[in-house]
Design a protein around this motif. Structure first.
Motif, PDB file in Angstrom:
ATOM      1  N   GLU B 133      40.511  34.294  45.322  1.00  0.00           N
ATOM      2  CA  GLU B 133      39.642  35.262  45.995  1.00  0.00           C
ATOM      3  C   GLU B 133      39.239  36.381  45.044  1.00  0.00           C
ATOM      4  O   GLU B 133      38.073  36.788  44.985  1.00  0.00           O
ATOM      5  N   GLY B 134      40.261  36.842  44.322  1.00  0.00           N
ATOM      6  CA  GLY B 134      40.020  37.911  43.354  1.00  0.00           C
ATOM      7  C   GLY B 134      38.959  37.485  42.344  1.00  0.00           C
ATOM      8  O   GLY B 134      38.012  38.236  42.044  1.00  0.00           O
ATOM      9  N   ALA B 141      30.792  40.338  41.912  1.00  0.00           N
ATOM     10  CA  ALA B 141      30.448  41.691  41.487  1.00  0.00           C
ATOM     11  C   ALA B 141      29.690  41.644  40.166  1.00  0.00           C
ATOM     12  O   ALA B 141      28.695  42.360  39.973  1.00  0.00           O
ATOM     13  N   ARG B 142      30.180  40.736  39.302  1.00  0.00           N
ATOM     14  CA  ARG B 142      29.528  40.621  38.003  1.00  0.00           C
ATOM     15  C   ARG B 142      28.074  40.157  38.186  1.00  0.00           C
ATOM     16  O   ARG B 142      27.153  40.709  37.599  1.00  0.00           O
ATOM     17  N   ASP B 144      26.264  40.429  40.790  1.00  0.00           N
ATOM     18  CA  ASP B 144      25.527  41.492  41.457  1.00  0.00           C
ATOM     19  C   ASP B 144      25.039  42.511  40.442  1.00  0.00           C
ATOM     20  O   ASP B 144      23.853  42.894  40.411  1.00  0.00           O
ATOM     21  N   ALA B 145      25.994  42.933  39.609  1.00  0.00           N
ATOM     22  CA  ALA B 145      25.697  43.947  38.612  1.00  0.00           C
ATOM     23  C   ALA B 145      24.602  43.452  37.667  1.00  0.00           C
ATOM     24  O   ALA B 145      23.676  44.179  37.314  1.00  0.00           O
ATOM     25  N   LYS B 146      24.727  42.165  37.322  1.00  0.00           N
ATOM     26  CA  LYS B 146      23.770  41.579  36.395  1.00  0.00           C
ATOM     27  C   LYS B 146      22.375  41.591  37.045  1.00  0.00           C
ATOM     28  O   LYS B 146      21.381  41.978  36.407  1.00  0.00           O
ATOM     29  N   ALA B 147      22.343  41.175  38.298  1.00  0.00           N
ATOM     30  CA  ALA B 147      21.067  41.095  39.013  1.00  0.00           C
ATOM     31  C   ALA B 147      20.445  42.488  39.101  1.00  0.00           C
ATOM     32  O   ALA B 147      19.243  42.657  38.866  1.00  0.00           O
TER      33      ALA B 147
END
Lengths: 250, 217
Positions: B133-134, B141-142, B144-147
């Motif tokens: 899950e982690g 998140a990665r 997302d951040a990239k997008a």
């Protein structure tokens, strides 16, 4: 007569009893039989009265003697022989306690009387013969006919087997009796040397040191013999009972 | 029959063996005779020297046999009964209870061990799940951040593009205006040059046509 080594085996009347002209007096021998039974039964009874799941020291002793005899009988006469456990256990505890009580100075040694050891031996042989015939009928007589012996030798082997069987109660009783008797006489003789030499003055006292050490050593030996003879008596009882349980299995 | 104490002391065994057969027949008579002195002996506990003048080695004294047998039968019989009815069942019971208890404890221990193993397995499973899950969260998140970064970059690029386009338009305007000014200046200059050279004031229309034709080249 304090130095007479056989004096300790004298049977003296305490309460004279006579039934039908036969002397059944309560003697010092009877007294020590009672003492033996009281000591052995009392010890076994009171040390186990707590019925501790974790045994104390004394309870361990009782349990050890139980397991000692149980394993001896199981090895000697198999699981079927376990029906004789009370007999073998009683014999062992009685003989052992009688021997040990006899080690106390001025105490009478019940097992130094041949009639006592002979009676105990006859009890064992009687049980063997009775149970053997009861269980196997005439098959019990196979005891005297070892398997795989050539026909020509059979009469000889059978007669030897019969003689050896008949000599069992004698050897069983004499062994215990003679060991206890000889040990106590030897002790008495050496202890007697100490007092008679000591009475001779300084030189005698110096000379008495040797028999004194001998007496001390003999006391240790006699305690060993006391246990050993009770053990031997019990082991042989197990072996003889094995014949009654498995007459064919030599 | 009479044996001296000295002889009795020296070789008790031999005398006993020698005397016993003879003694067998005479025992009853002897027993009667000896009994009283035997009693005295018991009471005092002190030997008088010729106490067993009958010469029988004590363990072979048959007068005591009946009594010994009777008392042995009584005491040993009692002992046997006590052993078989009380002591042996009790010790046997103690040992059996202990045996059962130990077996029970071992079973309990095995059960607890299985439970512990199960718990460990469950824990490991949870741990693996949590780790997965982690990882998923981290990668999301990665992503997302990239997008987001990508979007920001695109936006900035677009705005830059817009600004560039604006600037180019303005440059073109300025250029056009400048070029237009160039025509006017050229006309003025040409008019001035023509006036100076030939002293004739050229018409505005001619000049414009001339500038236009030269400028078109």
């Amino acid at each position: 007569m304090a130095n007479d080594p056989t004096h300790q085996f004298l049977v003296n009347k305490i309460v004279p009893i006579e039934i039908g002209g036969i002397d059944f007096s309560f003697t010092n021998a009877s007294l020590f039989m009672v003492a033996t039974v009281a000591a052995a039964a009392g010890f076994l009874y009171f040390t186990t009265s707590r019925r501790g799941l974790v045994p104390g020291r004394m309870q361990s002793v009782s349990e050890m003697s139980y397991e000692f005899i149980a394993s001896m009988l199981r090895e000697g006469a198999g699981t079927q022989g376990m029906r004789f456990f009370p007999l073998v256990f009683s014999l062992f505890m009685f003989v052992l306690t009688a021997n040990l009580i006899g080690m106390v100075p001025y105490f009478f040694t019940v097992t130094s009387q041949i009639i006592v050891t002979f009676a105990l031996s006859m009890l064992v042989i009687g049980v063997v013969v009775f149970y053997g015939f009861y269980k196997h009928g005439f098959g019990f007589l196979k005891l005297f006919v070892p398997a795989g012996v050539p026909g020509a030798l059979l009469p000889l082997v059978v007669s030897i087997e019969i003689i050896s069987f008949l000599s069992r109660p004698i050897s069983l009783s004499i062994r215990l009796f003679a060991n206890m008797l000889a040990g106590h006489i030897t002790l008495k003789v050496f202890a007697g040397f100490v007092t008679s030499l000591g009475a001779l003055g300084a030189v005698g006292v110096a000379g008495a040191v040797l028999p004194l050490f001998m007496t001390v050593a003999l006391v240790g030996l006699e305690f060993l013999v006391s246990f050993l003879q009770a053990y031997v008596f019990a082991v042989l009882t197990c072996m003889y009972l094995n014949d009654a349980v498995h007459p064919g299995g030599h | 029959m009479f044996v001296t104490p000295a002889l009795a002391e020296s070789t008790p065994f031999e005398i006993a063996q020698a005397e016993t057969p003879a003694e067998t027949h005479e025992a009853p008579a002897d027993a009667q005779a000896v009994q009283p002195s035997g009693e005295v002996h018991t009471e005092t506990g002190v030997a008088h020297g010729d106490e067993h003048a009958d010469g029988v080695f004590p363990p072979f004294d048959q007068t005591t046999f009946a009594s010994q047998l009777l008392w042995l039968a009584i005491t040993f019989g009692l002992f046997y009964v006590l052993m078989s009815k009380v002591v042996i069942p009790r010790i046997g019971g103690i040992l059996e209870t202990r045996h059962d208890r130990i077996a029970q404890d071992l079973d309990e221990a095995a059960r607890l061990k299985t439970e512990a193993d199960d718990a460990i397995a469950a824990y490991e499973q949870d741990l693996a799940k949590a780790r997965a899950e982690g990882n998923a969260i981290a990668s999301a998140a990665r992503e997302d951040a990239k997008a987001k970064a990508e979007a920001e970059r695109a936006r900035i690029e677009a705005s830059l593009q817009e600004k560039i386009a604006g600037a180019e338009t303005r440059i073109a305007e300025i250029k056009a205006r400048a070029l237009a000014d160039v025509g006017a200046i050229a006309e003025e200059t040409a008019t001035a040059v023509v006036e100076q050279l030939i002293g004739v004031k050229a018409t505005k229309t001619d000049i414009a046509a001339a500038v236009k034709s030269s400028g078109g080249k």
